[in-house]
Structure formats: structure tokens, C-alpha cells
Design a protein around this motif. Structure first.
Motif, mmCIF file in Angstrom:
data_model
loop_
_atom_site.group_PDB
_atom_site.id
_atom_site.type_symbol
_atom_site.label_atom_id
_atom_site.label_comp_id
_atom_site.label_asym_id
_atom_site.label_seq_id
_atom_site.Cartn_x
_atom_site.Cartn_y
_atom_site.Cartn_z
ATOM 1 N N GLY A 146 0.271 -1.306 0.069
ATOM 2 C CA GLY A 146 0.350 -0.129 0.107
ATOM 3 C C GLY A 146 1.089 1.061 -0.186
ATOM 4 N N VAL A 147 2.316 1.173 -0.213
ATOM 5 C CA VAL A 147 2.890 1.998 -0.517
ATOM 6 C C VAL A 147 2.629 3.628 -1.546
ATOM 7 C CG1 VAL A 147 5.548 3.882 0.112
ATOM 8 C CG2 VAL A 147 4.470 1.741 1.851
ATOM 9 N N LYS A 148 2.181 4.376 -1.010
ATOM 10 C CA LYS A 148 2.615 4.711 -2.544
ATOM 11 C C LYS A 148 3.228 6.308 -2.713
ATOM 12 C CE LYS A 148 -2.688 4.750 -2.292
ATOM 13 N NZ LYS A 148 -2.436 3.953 -0.831
ATOM 14 N N ASN A 149 4.332 6.544 -1.796
ATOM 15 C CA ASN A 149 5.735 7.589 -2.496
ATOM 16 C C ASN A 149 6.703 6.746 -1.839
ATOM 17 O OD1 ASN A 149 3.389 9.874 -2.682
ATOM 18 N ND2 ASN A 149 3.193 9.478 -0.438
ATOM 19 N N ILE A 150 7.615 6.513 -2.547
ATOM 20 C CA ILE A 150 8.673 5.672 -2.720
ATOM 21 C C ILE A 150 9.912 6.880 -3.416
ATOM 22 C CG2 ILE A 150 9.934 4.217 -2.989
ATOM 23 C CD1 ILE A 150 7.363 2.196 -3.275
ATOM 24 N N ILE A 151 11.256 7.262 -2.853
ATOM 25 C CA ILE A 151 12.048 7.730 -3.836
ATOM 26 C C ILE A 151 13.024 6.706 -2.908
ATOM 27 C CG2 ILE A 151 13.125 9.673 -3.079
ATOM 28 C CD1 ILE A 151 11.151 10.930 -1.632
ATOM 29 N N PHE A 152 13.998 6.657 -3.880
ATOM 30 C CA PHE A 152 15.310 5.653 -3.998
ATOM 31 C C PHE A 152 15.830 6.330 -4.212
ATOM 32 C CE2 PHE A 152 18.265 2.554 -5.509
ATOM 33 C CZ PHE A 152 18.313 2.019 -5.346
ATOM 34 N N LEU A 153 16.882 5.568 -2.872
ATOM 35 C CA LEU A 153 18.509 6.374 -3.012
ATOM 36 C C LEU A 153 19.402 5.394 -2.865
ATOM 37 C CD1 LEU A 153 17.589 8.971 0.413
ATOM 38 C CD2 LEU A 153 17.484 8.855 -1.846
ATOM 39 N N CYS A 154 20.597 5.642 -3.867
ATOM 40 C CA CYS A 154 21.848 4.592 -3.965
ATOM 41 C C CYS A 154 22.972 5.493 -4.382
ATOM 42 C CB CYS A 154 21.648 3.688 -5.082
ATOM 43 S SG CYS A 154 20.876 4.588 -7.149
ATOM 44 N N ILE A 155 23.962 5.027 -4.015
ATOM 45 C CA ILE A 155 25.274 5.698 -3.701
ATOM 46 C C ILE A 155 25.630 6.216 -4.943
ATOM 47 C CG2 ILE A 155 27.125 5.524 -3.229
ATOM 48 C CD1 ILE A 155 25.738 6.189 -1.080
ATOM 49 N N LEU A 156 25.355 5.042 -5.808
ATOM 50 C CA LEU A 156 25.828 4.148 -7.394
ATOM 51 C C LEU A 156 24.884 3.437 -8.296
ATOM 52 C CD1 LEU A 156 28.651 5.361 -9.512
ATOM 53 C CD2 LEU A 156 29.777 2.980 -8.615
ATOM 54 N N ALA A 157 24.638 4.568 -9.250
ATOM 55 C CA ALA A 157 23.558 4.062 -10.204
ATOM 56 C C ALA A 157 24.750 4.048 -11.400
ATOM 57 C CB ALA A 157 23.050 5.253 -10.427
ATOM 58 N N ALA A 158 23.900 2.741 -12.523
ATOM 59 C CA ALA A 158 23.987 2.872 -13.507
ATOM 60 C C ALA A 158 22.284 2.390 -14.932
ATOM 61 C CB ALA A 158 24.857 0.798 -13.795
ATOM 62 N N THR A 159 23.229 2.849 -16.280
ATOM 63 C CA THR A 159 22.485 2.605 -17.213
ATOM 64 C C THR A 159 21.190 1.681 -16.798
ATOM 65 O OG1 THR A 159 24.064 4.344 -18.315
ATOM 66 C CG2 THR A 159 22.054 3.619 -19.418
ATOM 67 N N GLU A 160 21.693 0.299 -17.151
ATOM 68 C CA GLU A 160 20.639 -0.373 -16.888
ATOM 69 C C GLU A 160 19.667 -0.447 -15.988
ATOM 70 O OE1 GLU A 160 21.168 -5.450 -16.491
ATOM 71 O OE2 GLU A 160 22.297 -4.355 -17.469
ATOM 72 N N GLY A 161 20.007 -0.246 -14.219
ATOM 73 C CA GLY A 161 19.450 -0.260 -13.707
ATOM 74 C C GLY A 161 18.084 1.021 -13.863
ATOM 75 N N VAL A 162 19.246 2.043 -13.778
ATOM 76 C CA VAL A 162 17.729 3.477 -14.110
ATOM 77 C C VAL A 162 16.821 3.843 -15.004
ATOM 78 C CG1 VAL A 162 17.821 5.331 -14.814
ATOM 79 C CG2 VAL A 162 19.659 5.163 -13.486
ATOM 80 N N GLU A 163 16.922 2.923 -16.224
ATOM 81 C CA GLU A 163 16.206 2.220 -17.163
ATOM 82 C C GLU A 163 15.118 1.204 -16.683
ATOM 83 O OE1 GLU A 163 18.306 1.334 -21.001
ATOM 84 O OE2 GLU A 163 19.163 3.214 -20.879
ATOM 85 N N ARG A 164 16.132 0.038 -16.024
ATOM 86 C CA ARG A 164 14.863 -0.326 -15.664
ATOM 87 C C ARG A 164 13.399 0.079 -14.498
ATOM 88 N NH1 ARG A 164 16.178 -6.863 -13.087
ATOM 89 N NH2 ARG A 164 14.079 -7.303 -12.212
ATOM 90 N N LEU A 165 13.994 0.760 -13.376
ATOM 91 C CA LEU A 165 13.015 1.296 -12.795
ATOM 92 C C LEU A 165 12.367 2.741 -13.513
ATOM 93 C CD1 LEU A 165 15.214 2.096 -9.285
ATOM 94 C CD2 LEU A 165 13.875 0.064 -10.362
ATOM 95 N N GLN A 166 12.789 3.154 -14.141
ATOM 96 C CA GLN A 166 11.981 4.031 -14.690
ATOM 97 C C GLN A 166 11.196 3.337 -15.872
ATOM 98 O OE1 GLN A 166 15.249 6.502 -16.909
ATOM 99 N NE2 GLN A 166 14.628 7.832 -14.717
ATOM 100 N N LYS A 167 11.493 2.483 -16.643
ATOM 101 C CA LYS A 167 10.572 1.613 -17.026
ATOM 102 C C LYS A 167 8.944 1.310 -16.539
ATOM 103 C CE LYS A 167 10.028 -2.280 -19.811
ATOM 104 N NZ LYS A 167 10.042 -3.270 -20.334
#
Length: 209
Positions: free
Chosen positions: A150-171
Motif C-alpha cells: 500500500g505504499v504510494k510515495n517511494i523515493i529511491f536513494l543510491c550511492i552509485l547508479a548504472a544505466t541498466e538499473g536506472v532504465e529498469r526502474l524508470q520503465k
């Protein structure tokens, strides 16, 4: 599509150089992870709602503003724990949940082994934390667990991001904003690690490398 924020702050750039350095020891690495998490949370809380409150100062009554939403920190075990103290330094009243995932070394997909969340988690803005956003599998799964509860407001925090992971979450989760201290746009290696990256964050935080 969700927002991707990558810090350009000189302090974070400097601390990221130290985290990437293979000569940085466990104690220092752990401390810097917490410091970077604090700096990143400062940016991630910029748009939180505020309410006015009256505060009695030693001189008079002042009209002030405070955060007007319940908050929770949910680290993805185990590496996400390394960011928790840094976040609590800024928001000590936030509740803490935990999601335990491990990565199958053959499929590179996440497997859940633990999930314990505050009872009112659906009423809270949740900061989900994991130092590395590589394939995005763990973050994707953890966000799914939170939404299922039931969580509606989520913000993801990371130290280091890569293209593959970013694209997966945005999709898969276009409603979840991503805050990263740094971004590596190269490909992942055969083990699913970010290149050039900083190695296995969990091993370096807990001294198990």
C-alpha cells in the motif's frame, strides 16, 4: 517518467573518489557511505510538504515550518544498512523497515528472504536505500513489495547508479524518483557489477571482501 537526480556537489564528488579507491579501508568506507547518504537525503527531501507551526523563542513567538508527512527508511539488506545511520542523523524520528534480498549468482535476479515494515508503512513517504543500482533487480523487487503493502510515495536513494538499473526502474516504476550520488553510464561486467564502479559495496561496508 521518474526523475533521476545525480549530484554534482563538490563534497560528494570528493567523497565518491574516496569510495572508489580500492585502498580505502572498511572503517573509512563505512563512514563515507553514511556521509554521502546524508548529503543525498538533503537533496531528496527538498520537495517534502511543509506546515506552519508556532515556536516560542527566548524573545517572542516565531512562525516556522516543519515537514508535514510521516517518513520511513527502508534499507535493502544487507548493503542498504550502511546508509541508514547517515539518514537518521538528519531524520531521527523516521521509522525503519527492512527488506532482505540476495542475488542469485546464476540468474542475477533477486530472491526475498526477509521483509519487516512499520505497521503504518502505507501512510509514510518511504526512502528505499541500496548503495548500488546495477541491474536494478533488487530495487525493482523491493519497490514492488512496498507497493503491494500500500505504499504510494517511494523515493529511491543510491550511492552509485548504472544505466541498466536506472532504465529498469524508470520503465517499471515511473512514479519513483531516483537520487544517486554518482552515475556510471558504462556497461555491467559479467558478474553484474558496475564498471568502473567501486566494487561490492556490502563487502566493503562490512569488511567481508
Amino acid at each position: 517518467m521518474s526523475k533521476l537526480f545525480v549530484s554534482e556537489h563538490p563534497l560528494i564528488h570528493t567523497k565518491m573518489a574516496m569510495l572508489r579507491d580500492e585502498q580505502t579501508g572498511t572503517k573509512e568506507f563505512r563512514e563515507i557511505i553514511g556521509e554521502v547518504a546524508s548529503l543525498l537525503l538533503y537533496e531528496a527531501t527538498r520537495d517534502l510538504p511543509l506546515k506552519e507551526v508556532q515556536v516560542k523563542t527566548p524573545i517572542a513567538t516565531a512562525t516556522c515550518k516543519t515537514i508535514d508527512t510521516k517518513l520511513a527508511m527502508v534499507p535493502i539488506l544487507r548493503a542498504g544498512l550502511g546508509m541508514t545511520d547517515g539518514l537518521l542523523n538528519l531524520l531521527p524520528a523516521a521509522k525503519i523497515g527492512h527488506i532482505g534480498l540476495y542475488r542469485d549468482e546464476t540468474t542475477l535476479e533477486p530472491v526475498e528472504y526477509y521483509c519487516k515494515l512499520p505497521l503504518d508503512i502505507e501512510e509514510r513517504t518511504v526512502f528505499l536505500t541500496d548503495p548500488m543500482l546495477a541491474t536494478g533487480g533488487s530495487a525493482d523487487a523491493a519497490i514492488g513489495f512496498l507497493k503491494a503493502r500500500g505504499v504510494k510515495n517511494i523515493i529511491f536513494l543510491c550511492i552509485l547508479a548504472a544505466t541498466e538499473g536506472v532504465e529498469r526502474l524508470q520503465k517499471n516504476h515511473p512514479d519513483v524518483d531516483i537520487y544517486a550520488a554518482a552515475y556510471d553510464d558504462g556497461s555491467l561486467n559479467e558478474h553484474g557489477y558496475i564498471v568502473p564502479g567501486l566494487g561490492d559495496a556490502g563487502d566493503r561496508i562490512f569488511g567481508t571482501k
